[in-house]
Enzyme design. Structure first.
Site, mmCIF file in Angstrom:
data_model
loop_
_atom_site.group_PDB
_atom_site.id
_atom_site.type_symbol
_atom_site.label_atom_id
_atom_site.label_comp_id
_atom_site.label_asym_id
_atom_site.label_seq_id
_atom_site.Cartn_x
_atom_site.Cartn_y
_atom_site.Cartn_z
ATOM 1 N N GLY A 11 0.844 -1.198 0.000
ATOM 2 C CA GLY A 11 0.000 0.000 0.000
ATOM 3 C C GLY A 11 0.874 1.241 0.000
ATOM 4 O O GLY A 11 2.106 1.170 -0.205
ATOM 5 N N ARG A 267 -17.202 10.568 10.705
ATOM 6 C CA ARG A 267 -17.715 9.273 10.237
ATOM 7 C C ARG A 267 -18.483 8.497 11.302
ATOM 8 O O ARG A 267 -19.470 7.833 11.002
ATOM 9 C CB ARG A 267 -16.556 8.412 9.736
HETATM 10 C C1 SIN Z 1 -10.787 7.441 3.379
HETATM 11 O O1 SIN Z 1 -11.172 6.497 4.076
HETATM 12 O O2 SIN Z 1 -10.158 8.394 3.867
HETATM 13 C C2 SIN Z 1 -11.103 7.458 1.908
HETATM 14 C C3 SIN Z 1 -12.304 6.656 1.629
HETATM 15 C C4 SIN Z 1 -13.339 7.439 0.895
HETATM 16 O O3 SIN Z 1 -13.077 7.817 -0.257
HETATM 17 O O4 SIN Z 1 -14.419 7.656 1.423
#
Ligand code: SIN
Length: 549
Positions: A11, A267
């Protein structure tokens, strides 16, 4: 060929580390267990956070503040500061390597809004940012002479007097156990959200292997209870609906057609709000119909295509059903920056816990963290390999891995390990998911104890040693079980709600719990969770080899 530095993981963290560690005299190999193009970084589509002007201290401070707020009291101040300050130069470096970030009308790098961010600071390439970065870095790594060793599943680390001496890997091609000696090793092989199989944006091989290896090598895991659920995944396939969709103006609506949350809140907040709607029996959709088809096709081309191919939905005219899914794991191998308690072993990216995400990661900070700390890990690995020698390999440890592989092949079984992996994923989502409580966690612990008792009965049904996929699946399942237990024990220990860890039976944050929980392996297979003590107490305890607290 022998390598001075071995980097595990393809990654963004692993690639940055490998590029940074490579010099004409320093031989670097990057090991991956599978397909280089399928890392979680490649799937992180929406973008990477950064203030572009390194002299704009006000905006950098606001990046630091948003990251700190999102970490719910558990963020590491110094590492957050370091990451946000390095962000402008990282974007410059990625651009120099060839990443072609989207531009605004004035020709500057464009930035979009992302959840939890107080301003637009997410740089992007449409909605394929991660895969564009990864393709560019693979090219760069090849250019500078990094050796790629793919299809190697790392089983364990070898150490000598507290220093790294190499890695033990299983070569998929012929199922043989091989040793790669190294002066420096970087672990960058990703997190453990794939354990939530069937309920995760991750590829199913994100089974926490790096963490399990570290635990077996005597390192500690930190903040394991913090699993980030991305608010928007496809209902049927859990495919990621990038936050870019909301960043570009998409709405979340329920089956009554009502919006019910600020779509660009953090989130954990958005995922819980969606979960609540679902538990009220409503469906939840992402609504892009008010955006023009041109904008959707230009800014979200990959999502537009995938919605059509996977769900038969035309996003310009139809609603797309979504659900929250496990996406990212804040927990990881305890790291002081990128350093570990094993000299010459460095960690970065999702498998590491250096405290930049605390209890909840800010969207757009994962690629940034991988790039910044990958670069740092590469520098440190290079520095170490200048000073260090190759150390002896403890072959009695290697033989244990050879015996384990033979044992998995040699006996017959009636057990269906694939069914176990699927039921583990479902069990974790139901009991150790967006919302947790004591009963569910106790149930999860019992289930893990049952799975642990089944581990010795897991054997390959097909005995062919060439490219045997069952063997890797069994080894991954063994790691998953161990790491799931670490998550459950930490979640049981944290009797409060904080960030991504939401306990319906302790729903307020508690100042007494404003500290990390660590997991240690007291002896093989026996894990213990306790609050992280300060460095001084830890070093005293280590000195006296008194493991339990
Ligand atoms: C992230 O998790 O920061 C990127 C994932 C997304 O594009 O929502």
């Amino acid at each position: 060929m022998i390598h001075d530095v071995i980097v595990i993981g393809g990654g963004i963290g692993g690639l940055m580390a490998a590029i940074e560690a490579k010099t004409p005299a320093n031989r670097v190999a990057l090991l991956t267990k599978g397909n280089l193009f399928k890392s979680n970084s490649a799937l992180a589509s929406g973008g990477i956070n950064a203030v572009l002007n390194p002299y704009n201290t006000k905006d950098i401070q606001s990046h630091i503040d948003d990251t700190t707020k999102s970490a719910y009291g558990l963020g590491d101040k110094n590492n957050i500061k370091y990451m946000c300050n390095q962000a402008p130069s990282i974007i410059k470096k990625l651009t120099q390597y060839g990443v072609n970030f989207d531009k605004d009308e004035s020709g500057n790098i464009a930035q979009r809004s992302f959840g939890g961010g107080s301003v637009r600071r997410t740089c992007f390439v449409g909605d394929t940012t991660g895969s564009q970065i990864i393709q560019t870095l693979i090219k760069k790594a090849k250019e500078v002479g990094v050796t790629f060793i793919v299809n190697n599943f790392v089983m364990n680390l070898t150490t000598y007097n507290g220093k790294i001496s190499g890695v033990v890997a299983l070569r998929r091609f012929d199922s043989s156990v091989v040793v790669y000696p190294a002066k420096s090793v970087v672990l960058a092989g990703g997190g453990y959200a794939g354990i939530y199989r069937g309920f995760s944006t991750n590829a199913s091989d994100y089974t926490g292997d790096m963490l399990a290896i570290a635990l077996r090598a005597g390192l500690r895991l930190v903040d394991m209870e913090f699993v980030q659920f991305h608010p928007t995944g496809f209902v049927a396939t859990s495919y990621l609906v990038s936050e870019a969709a909301r960043g570009e103006g998409g709405f979340l609506v329920n089956s009554d057609g009502d919006r019910f949350v600020n779509e660009l809140d953090k989130r954990d907040v958005v995922a819980r709000a969606i979960n609540e709607q679902i538990s009220l029996g409503k469906k939840v959709f992402i609504d892009l119909r008010h955006l023009s088809k041109e904008l959707i096709e230009k800014k979200l081309p990959s999502l537009y295509k995938s919605a059509f191919l996977q769900a038969g939905i035309d996003l310009a005219t139809e609603l797309l059903p979504i659900k929250p899914v496990a996406h990212y794991t804040m927990g990881g191998i305890e790291a002081d920056g990128v350093e570990t308690d094993i000299k010459g072993l460095f960690v970065c990216g999702e498998c590491a816990s250096n405290g930049v995400h605390g209890a909840n990661r800010l969207g757009g900070n994962s690629l940034l963290e991988g790039a910044v700390f990958g670069e740092l890990a590469g520098k440190k690995a290079l520095e170490n390999s200048h000073k260090a020698d190759f150390l002896p390999i403890d072959y009695s440890e290697v033989i244990k891995d050879i015996k384990l592989v033979d044992k998995i092949f040699d006996s017959e079984t009636t057990k269906n390990f694939n069914a176990m992996r699927i039921s583990l994923g479902k069990m974790m989502f139901l009991n150790v998911g967006i919302e947790r409580n004591e009963d569910g966690l106790a149930k999860a612990f019992d289930y893990i104890s049952y799975l642990r008792s089944e581990v010795p009965t897991l054997h390959c049904i097909h005995k062919e040693r060439t490219n045997n996929v069952e063997l890797i699946s069994i080894l991954e399942l063994r790691n998953s079980i161990e790491i799931s237990e670490a998550v459950i024990l930490s979640a049981l220990k944290r009797k409060e709600s904080r960030g991504a860890h939401y306990r319906s039976d302790y729903n307020i944050d508690n100042q007494e719990y404003k500290k990390s929980i660590v997991i240690e392996e007291l002896k093989r297979g026996i894990l213990r969770a306790h609050f992280k003590e300060n460095k001084f107490l830890y070093s005293i305890r280590k000195l006296f080899k008194q493991k339990a607290i």
